[in-house]
Design an enzyme around this catalytic site. Sequence first.
Site, PDB file in Angstrom:
ATOM      1  NE  ARG A 159      40.586  -7.542  56.621  1.00 18.15           N
ATOM      2  CZ  ARG A 159      40.921  -8.772  57.009  1.00 18.15           C
ATOM      3  NH1 ARG A 159      40.362  -9.830  56.418  1.00 18.15           N
ATOM      4  NH2 ARG A 159      41.808  -8.964  57.971  1.00 18.15           N
ATOM      5  CE  LYS A 184      43.757  -5.988  55.298  1.00 21.09           C
ATOM      6  NZ  LYS A 184      44.365  -5.085  56.298  1.00 21.09           N
ATOM      7  CG  HIS A 259      36.722  -1.393  58.485  1.00 22.23           C
ATOM      8  ND1 HIS A 259      37.034  -2.526  57.761  1.00 22.23           N
ATOM      9  CD2 HIS A 259      37.602  -1.364  59.515  1.00 22.23           C
ATOM     10  CE1 HIS A 259      38.072  -3.137  58.324  1.00 22.23           C
ATOM     11  NE2 HIS A 259      38.424  -2.468  59.390  1.00 22.23           N
ATOM     12  NE  ARG A 262      37.862  -6.508  59.934  1.00 19.33           N
ATOM     13  CZ  ARG A 262      38.175  -7.797  59.871  1.00 19.33           C
ATOM     14  NH1 ARG A 262      37.261  -8.686  59.538  1.00 19.33           N
ATOM     15  NH2 ARG A 262      39.405  -8.211  60.134  1.00 19.33           N
ATOM     16  CG  HIS A 285      42.740  -9.292  63.304  1.00 16.43           C
ATOM     17  ND1 HIS A 285      42.182  -8.755  64.439  1.00 16.43           N
ATOM     18  CD2 HIS A 285      42.287  -8.534  62.276  1.00 16.43           C
ATOM     19  CE1 HIS A 285      41.423  -7.730  64.107  1.00 16.43           C
ATOM     20  NE2 HIS A 285      41.470  -7.574  62.802  1.00 16.43           N
ATOM     21  CE1 TYR A 294      37.633  -3.614  66.611  1.00 17.23           C
ATOM     22  CE2 TYR A 294      39.126  -5.457  66.428  1.00 17.23           C
ATOM     23  CZ  TYR A 294      38.366  -4.484  65.838  1.00 17.23           C
ATOM     24  OH  TYR A 294      38.339  -4.374  64.471  1.00 17.23           O
TER      25      TYR A 294
END
Length: 335
Positions: A159, A184, A259, A262, A285, A294
């Site tokens: 990110r 995150k 982004h 990514r 994730h 995806y």
Amino acid sequence: MNDFATYLTGFLSVYLPSQKNASRNTITSYRDTFKLLIKYCHDIKSIPAERLTMNKLSNQLVIGYLEWLETERKCSISTRNQRLAAIHAFFRYAQYEEPEGLLHFQKVIAIPLKKAPKPVIPYLTPDAMQVLLAQPDRSTAQGRRDAVLMSVLYDSGCRVQELIDLNVSSFISGTSPIMILTGKGNKTRRVPLMKNTVSLLEAYIHENSLDKPWKIDYPLFVNRQLNHLTKEGVSYIIGKYVPYARKENKMVPEKVTPHMFRHSKAMHLLQAGVNLIYIRDFLGHSDIQTTEIYAKADTELKRIAIENAYADLVDNSLPDWNRDTSLIEWLSKLK
């Protein structure tokens, strides 16, 4: 006593950073949600901040705030839902601090997210990405910095905030070079880097004398003030090369965001046959469902799967109807 101020201070200053281990970006986003809420209450509802209490923050007031975000501030449904998610989290926190207000708080928590159409995932084809990465002028120090930055952004699938936060110590060279990323929730992960990116990165570190032992905590990429880059700074670096890349390959979009690097890495891994579980871990994730977007977006993989799963039922050697004179005469009489 202003209970709203008390709860909000505890929520942003103690609960999120200490108990939830929320990232700096998450806390900033939540803070901005309440800055806008206070502005709405002051400007639209004529409730000054010092008089704003939990009782006044009813579900109807919150719904009005969300509608104001969409209509007056022209926020997207996605942004509206992000603001509501922050409010939900705050009221869940408040209900444990003040159980007697449980019914009032749960009316706000019950406000549903608004359904929005799922956006198409923007990404670059391998050829388009290759052209874009080749644009920086590597005969200049700035060009070499930009080439390394974009290569790391793509190759690590990080990110933009993870890229900005990189220090020299985040890169570990050797026989299996990796980049340590902090994502995150302050969760760290280790991702492998390909040899071309490693070569660029090692040369960049040596050129900028970042290989000194006392510089391991220095930012890996800096601006002219020798500080960490900003998101806007990274976007600017990418954006200045896009017009030149488009001249060579029209498959390069008119606008390329950080982004999209990514997204592109994820799509290219998927198209190369990498298992979704590995892609999930590579991207950091927490849920495989996030990674599955995806697979759902890749029409080329769907086409290949269909071709492999089903035999051709349509005969490609059908007769040429142009040779059927009676059919042509019949068609020509149609009005």
